[in-house]
Design a protein around this motif. Structure first.
Motif, short mmCIF file in Angstrom:
data_model
loop_
_atom_site.label_atom_id
_atom_site.label_comp_id
_atom_site.label_asym_id
_atom_site.label_seq_id
_atom_site.Cartn_x
_atom_site.Cartn_y
_atom_site.Cartn_z
N GLN A 322 0.83 -1.20 0.00
CA GLN A 322 0.00 0.00 0.00
C GLN A 322 0.87 1.26 0.00
O GLN A 322 0.63 2.21 -0.76
CB GLN A 322 -0.93 0.01 1.21
CG GLN A 322 -1.81 1.25 1.27
CD GLN A 322 -2.52 1.39 2.61
OE1 GLN A 322 -2.23 0.67 3.54
NE2 GLN A 322 -3.44 2.34 2.70
N ASN A 323 1.89 1.27 0.85
CA ASN A 323 2.79 2.43 0.91
C ASN A 323 3.54 2.62 -0.41
O ASN A 323 3.79 3.76 -0.84
CB ASN A 323 3.79 2.27 2.06
CG ASN A 323 3.12 2.34 3.42
OD1 ASN A 323 2.08 2.97 3.57
ND2 ASN A 323 3.72 1.68 4.41
N GLU A 324 3.89 1.51 -1.04
CA GLU A 324 4.57 1.61 -2.34
C GLU A 324 3.66 2.18 -3.41
O GLU A 324 4.09 2.96 -4.27
CB GLU A 324 5.10 0.23 -2.75
CG GLU A 324 6.29 -0.23 -1.92
CD GLU A 324 6.76 -1.62 -2.31
OE1 GLU A 324 6.06 -2.27 -3.11
OE2 GLU A 324 7.82 -2.05 -1.82
N ASP A 447 -5.51 6.42 2.00
CA ASP A 447 -5.47 6.24 3.46
C ASP A 447 -6.50 5.21 3.92
O ASP A 447 -6.28 4.49 4.91
CB ASP A 447 -5.72 7.57 4.17
CG ASP A 447 -4.54 8.53 4.06
OD1 ASP A 447 -3.43 8.06 3.76
OD2 ASP A 447 -4.74 9.75 4.27
N ARG A 448 -7.66 5.16 3.24
CA ARG A 448 -8.75 4.26 3.63
C ARG A 448 -8.73 2.95 2.85
O ARG A 448 -9.67 2.17 2.94
CB ARG A 448 -10.09 4.96 3.39
CG ARG A 448 -10.37 6.13 4.33
CD ARG A 448 -11.57 6.94 3.85
NE ARG A 448 -12.72 6.12 3.57
CZ ARG A 448 -13.62 5.74 4.46
NH1 ARG A 448 -13.47 6.11 5.74
NH2 ARG A 448 -14.66 5.00 4.12
N LEU A 449 -7.68 2.71 2.07
CA LEU A 449 -7.68 1.56 1.16
C LEU A 449 -7.84 0.24 1.90
O LEU A 449 -8.64 -0.62 1.49
CB LEU A 449 -6.37 1.56 0.34
CG LEU A 449 -6.30 0.50 -0.76
CD1 LEU A 449 -7.41 0.70 -1.78
CD2 LEU A 449 -4.94 0.57 -1.45
N ASP A 450 -7.11 0.06 2.98
CA ASP A 450 -7.22 -1.20 3.73
C ASP A 450 -8.63 -1.38 4.27
O ASP A 450 -9.22 -2.48 4.17
CB ASP A 450 -6.22 -1.21 4.89
CG ASP A 450 -4.79 -1.39 4.41
OD1 ASP A 450 -4.62 -1.84 3.27
OD2 ASP A 450 -3.87 -1.04 5.18
N TYR A 451 -9.18 -0.34 4.86
CA TYR A 451 -10.53 -0.44 5.43
C TYR A 451 -11.56 -0.78 4.36
O TYR A 451 -12.36 -1.72 4.54
CB TYR A 451 -10.90 0.89 6.10
CG TYR A 451 -12.36 0.97 6.53
CD1 TYR A 451 -12.81 0.28 7.66
CD2 TYR A 451 -13.27 1.68 5.79
CE1 TYR A 451 -14.13 0.32 8.05
CE2 TYR A 451 -14.61 1.74 6.16
CZ TYR A 451 -15.03 1.07 7.29
OH TYR A 451 -16.35 1.12 7.65
N GLU A 452 -11.51 -0.06 3.25
CA GLU A 452 -12.52 -0.30 2.22
C GLU A 452 -12.31 -1.64 1.52
O GLU A 452 -13.27 -2.26 1.05
CB GLU A 452 -12.50 0.86 1.20
CG GLU A 452 -12.92 2.18 1.83
CD GLU A 452 -13.22 3.24 0.79
OE1 GLU A 452 -13.18 2.92 -0.41
OE2 GLU A 452 -13.49 4.39 1.19
#
Length: 457
Positions: A322-324, A447-452
């Motif tokens: 995700q950070n990449e 920022d919300r990618l993991d949650y969604e």
């Protein structure tokens, strides 16, 4: 388009001095090649017509009719409704192992584009070209139809890894248009007919790539757009983005203080058309960077992230990818703005000489400067939109496209009313606003990618 990214990364691994130049040159050809080839061919046909008959009016009328009324305006706007949702639908078919439905759906998409466009363009062309022959009307209508098929075929053929074939098909077809225009283009009707035949040949080339890739027992499938999960938000996004990209041109063409009649009810704008054309040509280097970063770097990180999600990767791996992805987005936008800024500085320094060569009044230099900045912002905005499509943020992308259309319409009218010194500011300011908003949106989405990804499925 992941196959393109694989090819580009393979070139970089050759570790040669010119590898980076080769990659960006390849990206420029793949991202802008068909567009540049077609535009240069249209210009050459106009110049050839001028040389053969010595009539400025016919040469200019052909260019305006093809680029404004048929090729870039009406056919792109109509097919814009279908291009994005159809491409996404094809991707879903491949993922679901239903590849036997791709070919009939492809023919169905072309049929739907014709069914959507004909009820509008036929009466529109009869009104616009009221003073032309029926042969001319038939020519522009059939050319509109074949171009709708070409746009849909181009995007599907390129996504099937036939990207080199797409570029060569454009080159061969439009070279044929230029040559035939030299020998047979003795009237505007014949020029339109030659342009139609050239694009018909192009369509055959592109369709052959698709037909040989997929087999099917049925010819056409037109019920795919009725499926409950069909991506109409993408259709609205594509339509409003194309309208937003053209609305400032329409306003300048038909505003009493900036437009003039070219043929029938079809207008152009001496003030606006050439500066915006040069501004769009100037973003080719930025297009190459955008194409490479999206199809190579971002696509690779995107695949790694979702492969880790699907295969049960550790939280540390998922966070790392995700950070990449975030870093690739940040780097891509920064690189596009930096390189395009350098290109614009070079353009600003050379513009007076270019205008003198093209016999354009130096009065319009300020308009070119502001439109070049606007074109750079449009490229940056388009880059963020493409990333939102990758992340499946369809509704957000749709509202951004609608905002672009509405703001460009309002600000362009205001800028014209404020006087010549403010021409072009409506287009540029509208893109500055939607680009800033899109950056805020993409930051929040990442920022919300993991949650969604995990909680909203």
């Amino acid at each position: 388009m992941a196959g393109i990214g694989f090819e580009l990364r393979k070139i970089l691994k050759e570790d040669r001095i010119l590898s980076l130049t080769k990659v960006y040159g390849y990206s420029a050809i793949l991202s802008s090649g068909p567009w540049v080839i077609s535009i240069i061919a249209i210009l050459l046909v106009g110049f050839i017509n001028l040389a053969n008959m010595g009539e400025v009016s016919d040469a200019f009328r052909f260019q305006v009719v093809v680029t404004y009324a048929i090729a870039l305006a009406s056919s792109l706007i109509v097919t814009g409704i279908l291009q994005l949702p159809f491409t996404r639908y094809v991707a879903d078919l491949i993922f679901q192992k239903r590849e036997n439905e791709i070919l009939p759906s492809y023919f169905g998409a072309i049929f739907l584009a014709w069914a959507l466009g004909l009820p509008f363009v036929v009466p529109f062309y009869f009104w616009v070209f009221y003073d032309q022959s029926i042969f001319f009307i038939v020519g522009v209508v059939t050319t509109f139809l074949i171009l709708c098929a070409v746009w849909i075929s181009s995007i599907l053929a390129a996504s099937l890894k036939y990207y080199k074939g797409v570029v060569w098909s454009y080159l061969i077809a439009y070279a044929g248009i230029v040559i035939c225009s030299y020998y047979f283009g003795d009237s505007i009707e014949m020029l339109i007919f030659i342009y139609f035949l050239g694009n018909a040949v192009l369509f055959v080339f592109l369709a052959s790539f698709i037909i040989k890739s997929y087999a099917s027992d049925i010819f056409m499938k037109i019920d795919f757009f009725l499926e409950p999960n069909f991506y109409w938000t993408l259709g609205i996004a594509g339509l409003t983005y194309n309208l937003g990209a053209w609305v400032d041109k329409f306003i300048f063409w038909y505003h009493p203080s900036t437009g003039h009649t070219v043929i029938g009810h079809l207008n152009a704008s001496v003030v606006y058309d050439m500066p915006i054309f040069i501004a769009y040509l100037s973003i080719i280097p930025g297009m190459a960077i955008f194409f490479f970063r999206l199809e190579s770097d971002f696509a690779e990180k995107y695949d790694l992230y979702y492969d880790a999600v699907r295969s049960g990767g550790t939280l540390g791996m998922i966070k790392k990818y995700q950070n990449e992805m975030v870093e690739v987005v940040r780097h891509a936008v920064h690189e596009i703005l930096m390189v395009q800024g350098i290109v614009d500085i070079i353009l600003f320094l050379s513009a007076p000489a270019v205008f003198e060569m093209l016999k354009i009044p130096q009065l319009y230099l300020g308009l070119l400067y502001i439109l070049s900045i606007g074109a750079m912002l449009q490229l940056a905005f388009m880059s963020v939109q493409a990333i939102l499509y990758y992340l499946d943020r369809k509704k957000v992308a749709m509202w951004l496209s609608i905002a672009f259309f509405v703001l460009n319409t309002i600000f362009t009218y205001i800028s014209i009313d404020m006087g010549p010194s403010y021409f072009g500011y409506g287009y540029t300011i509208s893109l500055l606003l939607v680009f800033i908003i899109s950056l805020v949106v993409i930051r929040n989405e990442m920022d919300r990618l993991d949650y969604e990804t995990f909680m909203l499925q």
